[in-house]
Design an enzyme around this catalytic site. Structure first.
Site, PDB file in Angstrom:
ATOM      1  N   ARG A   3      36.049  35.142  54.436  1.00 56.87           N
ATOM      2  CA  ARG A   3      36.800  34.370  53.443  1.00 56.87           C
ATOM      3  C   ARG A   3      38.041  33.721  54.041  1.00 56.87           C
ATOM      4  O   ARG A   3      38.564  32.746  53.507  1.00 56.87           O
ATOM      5  CB  ARG A   3      37.205  35.253  52.263  1.00 56.87           C
ATOM      6  CG  ARG A   3      36.111  35.470  51.260  1.00 56.87           C
ATOM      7  CD  ARG A   3      35.804  34.212  50.422  1.00 56.87           C
ATOM      8  NE  ARG A   3      36.755  34.054  49.337  1.00 56.87           N
ATOM      9  CZ  ARG A   3      37.588  33.056  49.200  1.00 56.87           C
ATOM     10  NH1 ARG A   3      37.625  32.105  50.102  1.00 56.87           N
ATOM     11  NH2 ARG A   3      38.408  32.972  48.168  1.00 56.87           N
ATOM     12  N   ASP A  43      28.379  29.856  43.511  1.00 53.69           N
ATOM     13  CA  ASP A  43      29.248  29.991  42.349  1.00 53.69           C
ATOM     14  C   ASP A  43      28.667  29.145  41.223  1.00 53.69           C
ATOM     15  O   ASP A  43      28.065  28.091  41.480  1.00 53.69           O
ATOM     16  CB  ASP A  43      30.673  29.532  42.656  1.00 53.69           C
ATOM     17  CG  ASP A  43      31.645  29.925  41.557  1.00 53.69           C
ATOM     18  OD1 ASP A  43      32.189  31.049  41.622  1.00 53.69           O
ATOM     19  OD2 ASP A  43      31.836  29.135  40.624  1.00 53.69           O
ATOM     20  N   ARG A  45      31.996  41.309  47.647  1.00 54.37           N
ATOM     21  CA  ARG A  45      33.455  41.173  47.535  1.00 54.37           C
ATOM     22  C   ARG A  45      34.208  42.391  48.042  1.00 54.37           C
ATOM     23  O   ARG A  45      35.365  42.296  48.433  1.00 54.37           O
ATOM     24  CB  ARG A  45      33.846  40.908  46.072  1.00 54.37           C
ATOM     25  CG  ARG A  45      33.522  39.511  45.600  1.00 54.37           C
ATOM     26  CD  ARG A  45      34.074  39.277  44.221  1.00 54.37           C
ATOM     27  NE  ARG A  45      33.513  40.208  43.242  1.00 54.37           N
ATOM     28  CZ  ARG A  45      33.848  40.212  41.961  1.00 54.37           C
ATOM     29  NH1 ARG A  45      34.748  39.360  41.504  1.00 54.37           N
ATOM     30  NH2 ARG A  45      33.287  41.065  41.123  1.00 54.37           N
ATOM     31  N   TYR A  51      34.758  26.931  30.492  1.00 56.68           N
ATOM     32  CA  TYR A  51      35.650  26.563  31.591  1.00 56.68           C
ATOM     33  C   TYR A  51      36.047  25.098  31.500  1.00 56.68           C
ATOM     34  O   TYR A  51      37.221  24.738  31.697  1.00 56.68           O
ATOM     35  CB  TYR A  51      34.979  26.824  32.938  1.00 56.68           C
ATOM     36  CG  TYR A  51      34.937  28.276  33.340  1.00 56.68           C
ATOM     37  CD1 TYR A  51      36.108  29.024  33.473  1.00 56.68           C
ATOM     38  CD2 TYR A  51      33.725  28.910  33.606  1.00 56.68           C
ATOM     39  CE1 TYR A  51      36.073  30.343  33.842  1.00 56.68           C
ATOM     40  CE2 TYR A  51      33.683  30.241  33.979  1.00 56.68           C
ATOM     41  CZ  TYR A  51      34.858  30.962  34.097  1.00 56.68           C
ATOM     42  OH  TYR A  51      34.820  32.286  34.467  1.00 56.68           O
ATOM     43  N   ARG A  68      25.945  39.846  41.249  1.00 55.16           N
ATOM     44  CA  ARG A  68      26.516  38.731  42.003  1.00 55.16           C
ATOM     45  C   ARG A  68      27.851  39.123  42.638  1.00 55.16           C
ATOM     46  O   ARG A  68      28.637  39.861  42.062  1.00 55.16           O
ATOM     47  CB  ARG A  68      26.707  37.576  41.015  1.00 55.16           C
ATOM     48  CG  ARG A  68      27.418  36.368  41.560  1.00 55.16           C
ATOM     49  CD  ARG A  68      27.284  35.237  40.537  1.00 55.16           C
ATOM     50  NE  ARG A  68      28.351  34.271  40.700  1.00 55.16           N
ATOM     51  CZ  ARG A  68      29.498  34.319  40.019  1.00 55.16           C
ATOM     52  NH1 ARG A  68      29.714  35.279  39.161  1.00 55.16           N
ATOM     53  NH2 ARG A  68      30.416  33.407  40.192  1.00 55.16           N
TER      54      ARG A  68
END
Length: 320
Positions: free
Chosen positions: A15, A51, A6, A126, A2
């Protein structure tokens, strides 16, 4: 893995157009980010750009993905009232942009698309901690002191995850992966008692769709046998367990993926090649998908990743 994009300059340019959540909410941009590493590296599958917090964001949980930090929760959940705020997730209503992104990708891709969701423990960590944590102390304290409420919370998160995966598969995703990034912080006993039932509930929730289900965790070498009992067809391995040992423990009926330390891709090509070869030499003849043992590091040279892909493909042909 995943977020392989980036490290790509084209991703970083995109971005600049908004936050990560805004990018996920814009189908044409999310689809473009998904396609970028496929175009650049020529990998054999794409993984949806999204996400793990998107379903929670979509049902009203206040979450911000802070660059360099990760998900930050506006109102951490630490009591019954908070758990009851976790209502069922209706993907077509709450997050139609994800379904549209998948449909766009399926129409354009000539390789399979992998959908994904977050695992109950990682999402709960989280929500309870309020953001990333090294110790997950508040999460484990909640689990120990409120076992029934904890069970209810994880069941709700499992159902949210299953609903998300079902929508992705119905829109065209051909495999799914469940990310449990922080579950390695638990002991085997705690995992079996407090977490494994919810993971199985999530995976059982998509079993009838007849697509491969991959379960991945970080630092989970001590949990492999328990993870095998989840019903997943494949288990992702990080770099801590030698591939041949992990394969032997899981058995021939379970496919495996991963195992290359992402840090190897920060090295020279000679070093990266040697580390890649070590992984391939330990791989079973069947039922293995070469991959990194965790996400691509942002500072990775994209050209080196492309060389790794080409080298693995060459080795696969030689060994066939």
């Amino acid at each position: 893995m995943r977020q392989a994009g980036r490290s790509l300059p084209e991703y970083r340019e995109l971005r600049k157009s908004g936050t990560l959540i805004e990018l996920c909410e814009t189908p044409e941009l999310a689809a473009e980010v998904t396609l970028q590493p496929v175009r650049r590296h020529g990998v054999d599958a794409a993984i949806l750009f999204s996400d793990i917090m998107i379903p929670l964001h979509a049902i009203g949980v206040g979450v911000e993905i802070v660059p360099g930090v990760g998900p930050v929760i506006a109102a951490p959940i630490r009591d019954r009232r908070g758990v009851e705020r976790l209502r069922p997730f209706e993907p077509e209503v709450d997050a139609p942009y994800v379904v549209e992104t998948v449909a766009r990708l399926v129409a354009e891709l000539d390789v399979p698309l992998i959908g994904f969701t977050g695992a109950p423990f990682t999402l709960a960590s989280y929500l309870i901690e309020g953001g990333p944590s090294k110790s997950h102390a508040l999460t484990k304290a909640f689990m120990y002191s409120e076992p029934e409420l904890w069970r209810q919370m994880l069941e709700r998160l499992a159902d949210i995850g299953a609903a998300s995966l079902r929508a992705q598969v119905n829109a065209g995703a051909q495999a799914v992966q469940v990310f449990d990034s922080w579950v390695g912080s638990l002991s085997l006993a705690d995992y079996r008692q407090h977490v494994a039932p919810a993971v199985k509930r999530l995976l059982d929730g998509v079993a009838d769709l007849n697509v491969p289900r991959i379960l991945f965790g970080v630092g989970t070498g001590h949990l492999l046998e328990a993870m095998r009992e989840s019903g997943a067809e494949a288990i992702g391995l990080d770099w801590r367990v030698p591939l041949d040992q992990g394969s032997a423990r899981l058995g021939p009926e379970i496919a495996i993926q991963g195992n290359l330390d992402p840090a190897a891709c920060l090295c020279s090509w000679d070093v990266a090649r040697e580390r890649t070869l070590e992984v391939l030499d330990r791989a079973p003849e069947r039922g293995y998908v070469f991959n990194l043992g965790h996400g691509v590091l942002p500072e990775t040279d994209p050209a080196l990743l492309t060389r790794v892909v080409e080298f693995v493909r060459e080795q696969t042909q030689v060994r066939a």
